[in-house]
Design a protein around this motif. Sequence first.
Motif, mmCIF file in Angstrom:
data_model
loop_
_atom_site.group_PDB
_atom_site.id
_atom_site.type_symbol
_atom_site.label_atom_id
_atom_site.label_comp_id
_atom_site.label_asym_id
_atom_site.label_seq_id
_atom_site.Cartn_x
_atom_site.Cartn_y
_atom_site.Cartn_z
ATOM 1 N N TRP A 1 -7.589 -3.002 -5.492
ATOM 2 C CA TRP A 1 -7.767 -1.692 -6.422
ATOM 3 C C TRP A 1 -7.541 0.066 -5.362
ATOM 4 C CZ3 TRP A 1 -11.930 -5.005 -4.854
ATOM 5 C CH2 TRP A 1 -12.765 -4.768 -3.824
ATOM 6 N N LYS A 2 -7.669 1.002 -6.293
ATOM 7 C CA LYS A 2 -7.255 1.895 -5.432
ATOM 8 C C LYS A 2 -8.469 2.717 -4.561
ATOM 9 C CE LYS A 2 -6.048 6.739 -6.729
ATOM 10 N NZ LYS A 2 -6.485 7.270 -5.969
ATOM 11 N N GLN A 3 -8.156 3.159 -2.893
ATOM 12 C CA GLN A 3 -9.287 3.162 -2.116
ATOM 13 C C GLN A 3 -9.050 4.823 -1.500
ATOM 14 O OE1 GLN A 3 -12.095 3.778 -1.334
ATOM 15 N NE2 GLN A 3 -12.396 2.092 -0.927
ATOM 16 N N ILE B 1 -10.222 -2.641 0.138
ATOM 17 C CA ILE B 1 -9.214 -2.206 -1.228
ATOM 18 C C ILE B 1 -8.920 -3.928 -1.845
ATOM 19 C CG2 ILE B 1 -8.277 -0.784 0.057
ATOM 20 C CD1 ILE B 1 -5.609 -2.610 0.537
ATOM 21 N N GLY C 1 1.334 5.765 -1.060
ATOM 22 C CA GLY C 1 -0.273 7.304 -1.176
ATOM 23 C C GLY C 1 -0.422 7.305 0.330
ATOM 24 N N THR D 1 0.379 -1.435 -0.211
ATOM 25 C CA THR D 1 -0.261 -0.123 -0.014
ATOM 26 C C THR D 1 0.916 1.210 -0.116
ATOM 27 O OG1 THR D 1 -1.828 -0.829 1.252
ATOM 28 C CG2 THR D 1 -1.737 0.676 1.258
ATOM 29 N N ASN E 1 -6.639 7.690 -1.724
ATOM 30 C CA ASN E 1 -5.857 8.476 -1.505
ATOM 31 C C ASN E 1 -4.958 6.745 -2.141
ATOM 32 O OD1 ASN E 1 -6.786 11.116 -2.211
ATOM 33 N ND2 ASN E 1 -5.985 11.761 -0.178
ATOM 34 N N SER E 2 -5.345 6.489 -1.502
ATOM 35 C CA SER E 2 -3.947 5.379 -1.232
ATOM 36 C C SER E 2 -3.875 4.421 -2.900
ATOM 37 C CB SER E 2 -4.184 4.088 -0.345
ATOM 38 O OG SER E 2 -5.413 3.484 -0.608
ATOM 39 N N VAL E 3 -2.504 3.604 -3.175
ATOM 40 C CA VAL E 3 -2.836 2.652 -3.908
ATOM 41 C C VAL E 3 -2.341 1.387 -3.445
ATOM 42 C CG1 VAL E 3 -1.530 2.045 -6.383
ATOM 43 C CG2 VAL E 3 -1.712 4.463 -5.620
ATOM 44 N N ASN E 4 -3.457 0.058 -4.058
ATOM 45 C CA ASN E 4 -2.410 -1.089 -3.869
ATOM 46 C C ASN E 4 -2.178 -2.275 -4.570
ATOM 47 O OD1 ASN E 4 -3.712 -0.509 -0.556
ATOM 48 N ND2 ASN E 4 -5.497 -0.044 -1.901
ATOM 49 N N THR E 5 -1.741 -2.876 -3.962
ATOM 50 C CA THR E 5 -0.767 -4.011 -5.836
ATOM 51 C C THR E 5 -0.103 -5.342 -5.016
ATOM 52 O OG1 THR E 5 1.769 -2.952 -5.156
ATOM 53 C CG2 THR E 5 0.141 -2.180 -6.479
#
Length: 306
Positions: free
Chosen positions: A239-241, A186, A172, A170, A243-247
């Motif tokens: 998925w993005k939630q 997320i 952002g 995570t 202001n965070s990006v989750n990969t």
Amino acid sequence: MKKLFTLLCAIAAAVVVNASTVDVVTTPELPVTFDESWGQSFVIDETNLKAGDILTFTAEPIDAVSWTYGSQIFFKTNAWKDMPGTQAIKITAAGEYKLTLSAETAAEIKANGKMRVQGIDAKVTKVTLTTAEDYEETGINVEFDQYGSILASAFDGLSDNDKIVFTYTTTGELTNDDGSIVGWGIGAIKSLKGNVTVVEINATKLGDNSISLLYKDLKPALEDEADQYGRQGINWNMWKQGNSVNTRKSVTIYKVKGGSATGINVVSSKAKSLDINAPMYNLAGQHVTSSYKGVVIQNGHKMLRR
């Protein structure tokens, strides 16, 4: 006498297996119903815990009145701060819900002397602790495609208590204009057909995070009917939630020490026409070299390389 001895051994074996799961002492006594007053809670005061131990909550939802996110249970320190390494569990139907402890969570519970359980619009009737198995230190990496799909064949040969660790990152920030997104959804791990949800993933902290599941937890999804492409397996969605990006990062299998690799077909040294120089492939169909560790396919057979 032989039959009697066999029966006694079976009973003894059953006792050993069941001894690993015990009810957790709580205060006040269960059941506890969490309403929208946020005033109710109970305490788990078992501190002899380690990473991989599993707390199982037998819970059910109650009719929500105004809580937007539905029935949930939360985990707090004795000072009412969020318990590190945990996330809220969404209670969607009556059943069992598991919290697998990370090393961070186990250490925090020991430091606090307890873990407080709070919730909203949910009823908890029982909590049990299952002591973690002793796992191999070296794991087997599982390949997933760009969409997070993993075929059921990638998990061939596992026993029920073998552990699968899903690691994601995570980046952002965990706040936006609406406030903190900690606890917001997320991602999810579901069957490829989509009929079975293994776990819904919530935001916890920035950096690397992981979810540990036992093979027996994955089986209902792996055994779901085939999707439109004739595939069985799981899809790991992120998925993005806010202001965070989750990969997605990695999936790793850790086998129980001393466990048997049931279902994995090991090539016999006596097999005819065995070519030790034949090309090898991993379970995703990618060509691998002799230095590869894990389950490989060679000469049309699966084998485990350590």
